[in-house]
Design an enzyme around this catalytic site. Structure first.
Site, PDB file in Angstrom:
ATOM      1  N   PHE A 398     -23.425  66.822  32.532  1.00  0.00           N
ATOM      2  CA  PHE A 398     -22.943  65.474  32.206  1.00  0.00           C
ATOM      3  C   PHE A 398     -23.635  64.836  31.008  1.00  0.00           C
ATOM      4  CE2 PHE A 398     -23.134  65.848  36.994  1.00  0.00           C
ATOM      5  CZ  PHE A 398     -21.896  66.455  37.101  1.00  0.00           C
ATOM      6  N   CYS A 399     -24.008  65.631  30.007  1.00  0.00           N
ATOM      7  CA  CYS A 399     -24.710  65.106  28.828  1.00  0.00           C
ATOM      8  C   CYS A 399     -25.945  64.305  29.232  1.00  0.00           C
ATOM      9  CB  CYS A 399     -23.781  64.256  27.959  1.00  0.00           C
ATOM     10  SG  CYS A 399     -22.488  65.205  27.144  1.00  0.00           S
ATOM     11  N   ALA A 400     -26.561  64.742  30.318  1.00  0.00           N
ATOM     12  CA  ALA A 400     -27.811  64.133  30.790  1.00  0.00           C
ATOM     13  C   ALA A 400     -28.648  65.257  31.388  1.00  0.00           C
ATOM     14  CB  ALA A 400     -27.531  63.043  31.817  1.00  0.00           C
TER      15      ALA A 400
END
Length: 489
Positions: A398-400
């Protein structure tokens, strides 16, 4: 809105008066079925095929990536489209109309965010673009403080600054204490900026923004709020939260097209070199005797809006801001809390499912939840939800990446093959044969997210689908194709 714009758009806005009136009635507390249910969004009647046969209405449960556009927003944009013209550069009727509408959209966003009178609203392409703009405007030798829990849009733009990355806190109080310790250790004579999310794009948990802002200001630092996941679900007041800047994206806020916002204090933005050099950012340009060029840059928001702006995208954001305000955030928040409780209760009844959380089960959150399923590769599980139930969720990091790996307690890994090994949950040696008990390994997580446009049926179908997949296994075989799980043909 000016008298000129009111007269010019009287016909253009006629088609949306009914929708606006309905929204205003809900905001006034009208007790009707329309007010109690989800807001109308595009795609609510789209059907998709199932690998098991037949079709089903698509359940869009990936709002955290991009929320479907509100029907009200689409109608507003369609009504304006015939009147489209270039802004700030034309003497023609449509150019003047579009310029007026563009600037009134800026005022609408400022009102939506409850900005200070002296704040600037700069239109960008996205939250990522907004935070990169602010990073380019930092004073020399500025120190930046950011938690490892941030989305990459907040984690990565600060290469030119001295960055302190803070470990993931396990409570709101711990987050404030960690920031206070870090700020106390810095050189108090230099500029400093804290960057923090309002709501996690992984867990949905609300962060203590007001308390973090107070800690930052007590130590002479400023703070920017990444509101990409907060603004679509909760009211955001720059003045009440006492943040210096706020950034968000239109495509999270039920608006189509690629536009975003950076709103807040003007001084750093006015002193910085324009984010993009070009027409619109410059007030005057003159040749010098030595052959060079002298440029006087604007000090308004135009300084960082070089080139022809995305007028329709900006208008869409303003329309979404108005629509959410008129619908009433109290009602939207209350209904979303009901959906969150329904999802959490449903998943809690499935022992193989673990919901990811930093602050604990009782932490307040928006409609974003990530989880893992024992024995399942997350890509396989998400593919089965889509192919067999018509449910769109997201799987991955999740781009995290640092946050998800912290929550999973895992180190960076290469993606695994689709499906669990034969004989483990999620695995199938042939179609229609349920898997035996076993234990697999999840390399990432699954995220379900929803909001103002989500029908109750979508949430009910999701919970039922998770339970059936866990207890009965997938009905179809899957394979890996270009790193993604897809149904085997």
């Amino acid at each position: 809105m000016s008298a000129f714009l009111n007269a010019a758009t009287a016909t253009a806005t006629a088609s949306v008066e009914t929708a606006s009136a309905a929204s205003a009635a809900c905001a006034g507390g009208a007790a009707s079925a329309a007010c109690a249910g989800p807001l109308p969004v595009l795609g609510r009647d789209v059907t998709v095929p199932l690998v098991t046969g037949g079709e089903v209405t698509y359940a869009a449960l990936d709002y955290a990536a991009s929320a479907p556009a509100l029907q009200r927003v689409w109608d507003d944009v369609a009504a304006y489209a015939p009147y489209y013209g270039s802004v700030h550069r034309g003497a023609g009727y449509l150019s003047q109309l579009s310029t007026d509408l563009f600037e009134q959209s800026r005022a609408a966003v400022a009102a939506f965010l409850d900005c200070r009178p002296s704040d600037q609203v700069v239109f960008t392409r996205s939250t990522t673009d907004s935070l990169n703009l602010l990073a380019a405007a930092l004073p020399a030798d500025c120190r930046v403080f950011v938690f490892e829990t941030e989305h990459h849009a907040s984690l990565l733009p600060w290469d030119g600054a001295q960055v302190t990355y803070l470990d993931a806190p396990r409570s709101p109080e711990e987050a404030v204490a960690a920031l206070e310790r870090a700020l106390a250790d810095r050189d108090v004579h230099g500029a400093a900026l804290v960057c923090v999310t309002g709501a996690s794009n992984v867990t949905g948990e609300l962060w203590p923004v007001r308390e973090l802002a107070a800690a930052a200001h007590a130590h002479g630092a400023r703070i920017v709020l990444d509101a990409a996941q907060l603004a679509p679900h909760h009211p955001v007041s720059v003045q009440d939260l006492d943040v210096d800047w706020v950034a968000f994206s239109g495509h999270k806020l039920y608006a189509p097209f690629g536009s975003g916002v950076l709103a807040g204090r003007a001084d750093w933005l006015q002193q910085a070199r324009p984010y993009l050099a070009g027409g619109g950012a410059s007030r005057t340009v003159a040749r010098r005797e030595d052959g060079g060029v002298d440029v006087e840059w604007h000090t308004t928001a135009a300084r960082h809006e070089a080139g022809s702006p995305n007028v329709i995208g900006v208008y869409a954001i303003a329309s979404a801001c108005r629509a959410l305000t008129e619908a009433g955030f109290d009602r939207l928040v209350a209904r979303e809390h009901e959906l969150i409780a329904q999802v959490r209760a449903g998943l809690a009844g499935i022992p193989q499912v673990r919901i990811l959380s930093l602050f604990g089960d009782d932490a307040p959150r928006v409609g974003v939840l990530s989880f893992v399923v024992e024995g399942w590769n997350s890509s396989h599980f998400a593919a089965a939800l889509s192919a067999e139930y018509g449910i769109g969720v997201r799987d991955g990091l999740f781009c995290a990446h640092p946050l998800v790996r912290t929550l999973l307690g895992s180190a960076p890994q290469e993606p695994g093959a689709c499906g669990a090994p034969e004989g483990e949950p999620g695995g199938r040696s042939e179609v229609g044969v349920p898997p035996a008990a076993g234990r697999g390994r999840s390399l990432n997580a699954i995220r379900v997210s929803f909001g103002a446009g989500t029908p109750d049926e979508h949430v009910e179908r999701f919970v039922r689908a998770v339970r059936e997949l866990v207890t009965e296994g997938a009905q179809w075989q899957y394979r890996t194709e270009e790193g993604r799980c897809v149904p085997a043909v």
